[in-house]
Motif scaffolding. Structure first.
Motif, short mmCIF file in Angstrom:
data_model
loop_
_atom_site.label_atom_id
_atom_site.label_comp_id
_atom_site.label_asym_id
_atom_site.label_seq_id
_atom_site.Cartn_x
_atom_site.Cartn_y
_atom_site.Cartn_z
N ASN A 1 2.25 1.58 -12.78
CA ASN A 1 3.19 1.16 -11.65
C ASN A 1 4.06 -0.26 -11.64
O ASN A 1 4.09 -0.48 -10.62
CB ASN A 1 1.89 0.37 -10.85
N CYS B 1 4.18 0.00 -7.55
CA CYS B 1 3.23 0.03 -6.79
C CYS B 1 4.01 -0.40 -5.77
O CYS B 1 4.93 -1.18 -5.71
CB CYS B 1 2.39 -1.36 -8.01
N ILE B 2 2.92 0.48 -4.83
CA ILE B 2 4.32 0.28 -2.97
C ILE B 2 4.32 -2.00 -3.12
O ILE B 2 4.99 -2.23 -1.87
CB ILE B 2 3.35 0.64 -2.45
N LEU C 1 -7.63 0.78 -3.52
CA LEU C 1 -7.09 1.42 -2.82
C LEU C 1 -5.73 1.11 -1.94
O LEU C 1 -6.51 1.90 -1.54
CB LEU C 1 -6.15 2.79 -3.93
N CYS C 2 -4.83 0.61 -2.34
CA CYS C 2 -3.75 0.49 -1.11
C CYS C 2 -3.71 2.06 -0.22
O CYS C 2 -3.67 2.61 -1.50
CB CYS C 2 -2.29 -0.24 -1.45
N ARG D 1 -7.85 -6.01 -1.44
CA ARG D 1 -6.73 -4.72 -1.30
C ARG D 1 -7.87 -4.52 -0.27
O ARG D 1 -7.95 -2.64 -0.14
CB ARG D 1 -7.40 -3.82 -2.72
N PRO E 1 0.14 4.90 -5.60
CA PRO E 1 0.20 5.84 -6.00
C PRO E 1 -0.76 6.23 -7.50
O PRO E 1 -1.10 7.86 -7.96
CB PRO E 1 2.00 5.04 -7.97
N HIS E 2 -1.82 5.35 -7.40
CA HIS E 2 -2.83 5.68 -8.29
C HIS E 2 -4.12 6.90 -8.16
O HIS E 2 -4.84 7.34 -8.25
CB HIS E 2 -3.65 5.01 -8.60
N CYS F 1 -5.97 -2.33 -10.71
CA CYS F 1 -6.30 -1.91 -9.94
C CYS F 1 -7.37 -0.53 -9.89
O CYS F 1 -8.01 -0.19 -8.91
CB CYS F 1 -4.67 -1.86 -8.97
S1 SF4 Z 1 -1.62 -0.58 -7.54
FE1 SF4 Z 1 -0.82 -1.53 -5.58
S2 SF4 Z 1 -0.71 -0.19 -4.34
FE2 SF4 Z 1 -1.80 0.81 -5.98
S3 SF4 Z 1 -3.69 -0.64 -5.23
FE3 SF4 Z 1 -2.72 -2.18 -6.66
S4 SF4 Z 1 -1.71 -3.01 -4.85
FE4 SF4 Z 1 -2.18 -1.52 -4.00
#
Ligand code: SF4
Lengths: 156, 531
Positions: free
Chosen positions: B439, B514-515, B337-338, A46, B342-343, B363
């Motif tokens: 997600n 999750c994207i 987090l990316c 990440r 969505p989180h 995540c």
């Molecule tokens: S849930 Fe998906 S979008 Fe969010 S940080 Fe984890 S990998 Fe990235």
């Protein structure tokens, strides 16, 4: 004497350092070397810091490159030099984006392969050997753009 | 032969070894660094694998396979072995008919784990033989050996891996392959129903088998001795044996492949053959303690090397007896987090409201880092709910009303369900609030499926999906709200505020994929290969 070459890659998760380690791994594997490749991923996917180690030679024991043992350190950004410099051995070579015309990259995602091009100048493998490995490791639609990136990094 | 030479990760090698050992079903729970074992295994021809909702269920399914007389592998990470520990201790008594191997991956240094526990302690505590490969070739060979030992003595066997072995690629030359034994049920009630009357003799049978296995390990176990120095001897296991060989090329190294039961006779002979002997092992002083208890004269252990991973330089320091402070490596950039995760919206909201958050594993654990810094606890899978309940029960009203349990959908399936059952039965005075960040995947370990996604390990539709909202309602939750955390922010905020103010048991499901999973699914749809 058994000489082992140590190449350390450093970047952020998602920048493709595992792919470029695999490409170099492929080159040296195809030449019949003993190869060990170690990486840490997981949380680091990440966007966190991530390093990947490639060691090759007649016989490789430990898969990890300790501090001060890297013959080559390849970094994905100038800002990663400071945090990873300690891996480099005295007289070891640092490969970084400013070694070539990085802003001429048509696709920023090929920076990893361009860095391999820059690294390749210091290694005794032919362009064809590198290209075979690039093609073996990447899907076909990405071949052309990565070949161009490699040559840009190589300065040709 | 050179055409057979492959460059494989330890996880890929275990997968191939499992196929070549003739395995009928692979089952596990994803957890870094073990996840890719089953994923790779499932991709091999004629290999069947499935995710279980948690490690305990995975082991139970595996026990069924092995009781039916055929071979099975169960995969998990070290903390997962805690979840599976209950059936493990008893299947060690009953033994198995078909071969059963538990591939358990430890994470010294905690690249992505909440602790660095040493699974070898479970081998000793439960009485389960344990093998430990150093690289991919050994991972391949020892997987097959583990199946053979398991079947020969009718006992489950642990294959202990570590991050370095799982995720390092080294060369493997595969050997011949075995067919899958046909499953066939033979009843053995006193052997498999562990009431005290049957368990007492079973325990004795297990110890007798372990004694035999120790004899075998002394005589022909996978414990080669490299070099012939009479000065310095090193006893090491797994990848640390490779570090040791490199750090001290002139030393005589005993490379232990089967670490439980230890080949103590062979070890004591080895110690006698050198002037000075040192044990090098990652994590706990497991071998050290056993050898010293057996009267082996070895150097005392330096406690500082119990923490983190070992490498060649650290092993050199151990050999030199260097107990001085080690230089801390410069800090890298922590994971995040990316962008577009969505989180993000959910944490922003919970932070603004000022909740006390009992968190969980996934995540979203990254919500503890800046800029959110909104997580008060994180202990184990599913822990968010139980810990939130405990706090709600005893805190004064004003503080109790702030407590929210935050859990992901995958973790909810793993071990959140029983927490909800507890919440219904042992209801706190001011109710409780659970926010499920749904997600639609097990994101942290690399986007695996679970019963709530309605897809199987290979991302194909399962017959049915377990509905989180219907399950919560059926269990007796007062109020279940489903919303999109990015698109329905106001509704989300209102739902949390209402829930905190009321004495209800509320579950808020913040659902948005999750994207990375969305991108992955698009690739699958286009027919592209996914990693
Ligand atoms: S849930 Fe998906 S979008 Fe969010 S940080 Fe984890 S990998 Fe990235």
């Amino acid at each position: 004497m058994n000489k082992v070459t140590n190449v350390k890659f450093a970047g952020l998760g998602g920048q493709g350092i595992l792919t470029c380690t695999d490409i170099l791994g492929r080159v040296v594997f195809d030449m019949g070397n003993d190869v060990k490749k170690a990486e840490v991923h997981g949380m680091s996917q990440r966007g966190g810091s991530i390093t990947s180690d490639l060691r090759f030679g007649d016989k490789v024991l430990s898969p990890m490159i300790s501090a001060g043992q890297a013959d080559f350190l390849v970094v994905m950004g100038e800002d990663l030099v400071e945090a990873n410099q300690y891996f480099l051995k005295d007289g070891g070579m640092l490969v970084k984006p400013s070694d070539f015309e990085v802003d001429q990259l048509t696709n920023k995602r090929t920076l990893n392969v361009a860095l391999l091009g820059a690294l390749s100048k210091h290694m005794p493998f032919s362009v064809e050997q590198w290209m075979d490995a690039v093609r073996a490791q990447l899907p076909e639609r990405l071949h052309e753009v990565n070949e161009a990136a490699f040559m840009l990094g190589r300065g040709e | 032969m050179s055409s057979e030479r492959k460059l494989m990760s330890g996880n890929e090698a275990v997968a191939l070894g499992t196929k070549h050992a003739g395995c009928a079903l692979g089952v596990g729970y994803p957890g870094t660094p073990s996840t890719e074992i089953l994923e790779n295994y499932a991709k091999l021809e004629d290999c069947k694998a499935q995710w279980a909702p948690n490690e305990k269920v995975a082991l139970e399914v595996g026990i069924g396979v092995a009781f039916a007389g055929t071979r099975t592998i169960i995969t998990m990470k070290h903390v997962g072995l805690n979840v599976a520990a209950d059936p493990l201790f008893t299947v060690a008594y009953t033994g198995v008919t078909g071969g059963m191997v538990l591939a358990v991956a430890d994470d010294p240094g905690m690249a992505s784990s909440q602790n660095e526990q040493d699974s070898r302690n479970y081998a000793r505590a439960a009485g389960v033989p344990l093998l430990e490969p150093a690289d991919s070739q050994e991972a391949y060979d020892m997987t097959k050996l583990a199946f053979e030992i398991s079947e020969r003595w009718g006992q489950p066997v642990i294959l202990r891996l570590s991050t370095r072995v799982c995720h390092s690629k080294t060369i493997v030359i595969p050997s011949e392959s075995k067919p899958v034994p046909q499953a066939d049920y033979v009843r053995d009630i006193s052997g498999r129903v562990m009431i005290p009357a049957y368990a007492r003799p079973a325990h004795k049978r297990m110890r007798a088998k372990l004694a035999e296995i120790e004899e075998w390990n002394n005589a022909e176990g996978p414990n080669p001795i490299i070099g012939n120095s009479t000065k310095l001897g090193i006893i090491a296991n797994g990848v640390t044996a490779l570090h040791a060989q490199e750090a001290a090329p002139d030393a005589k190294v005993m490379k232990l492949g089967m670490v439980y039961p230890l080949p103590m006779k062979a070890i004591l002979e080895f110690i006698d053959s050198v002037d000075d002997c040192i044990i090098i092992e990652e994590s706990d002083p497991f071998i050290q303690t056993e050898v010293q208890a057996a009267g082996g004269k070895v150097r005392p252990r330096l406690e500082r090397y119990r923490y983190g991973e070992l490498d060649v330089i650290r092993v050199k320091r151990i050999i030199d007896g260097d107990d001085s402070e080690e230089a801390a490596p410069p800090r890298g950039k922590p994971p995040q987090l990316c962008d577009g995760c969505p989180h993000r919206a959910s944490f922003k909201l919970l932070k603004n409201i000022g909740c006390t958050i009992t968190g969980d594993i996934g995540c979203y654990t990254l919500g503890v880092l800046p800029p959110f810094e909104t997580m008060d606890t994180c202990i184990c899978m599913g822990g968010s709910i139980g810990i939130g309940l405990g706090m709600r029960h005893v805190l004064p009203e004003e503080q109790a009303r702030k407590v929210v349990s935050v859990i992901g959908d995958g973790t909810f399936m793993h071990s959140g369900l029983t927490g909800v059952a507890d919440m219904i039965c042992n209801r706190p005075k001011y109710g409780h609030v659970i926010v499920i960040l749904d997600n639609g995947t097990t994101a942290m370990t690399g986007l695996q499926e679970h019963p709530g996604t309605g897809k199987t390990l290979d991302h194909q539709p399962a017959e049915k999906t377990v509905s989180i909202e219907a399950t919560c309602e059926a269990m007796g939750v007062d109020k279940v709200v489903v919303l999109d955390p990015s698109r329905e922010m106001e509704r989300f905020e209102q739902a949390v505020r209402d829930a905190l103010a009321s004495d209800d048991l509320t579950v808020i499901i913040a659902r948005r994929p999750c994207i990375l999973a969305v991108a992955r699914d698009a690739k699958i749809k286009r027919g592209e290969k996914v990693r």
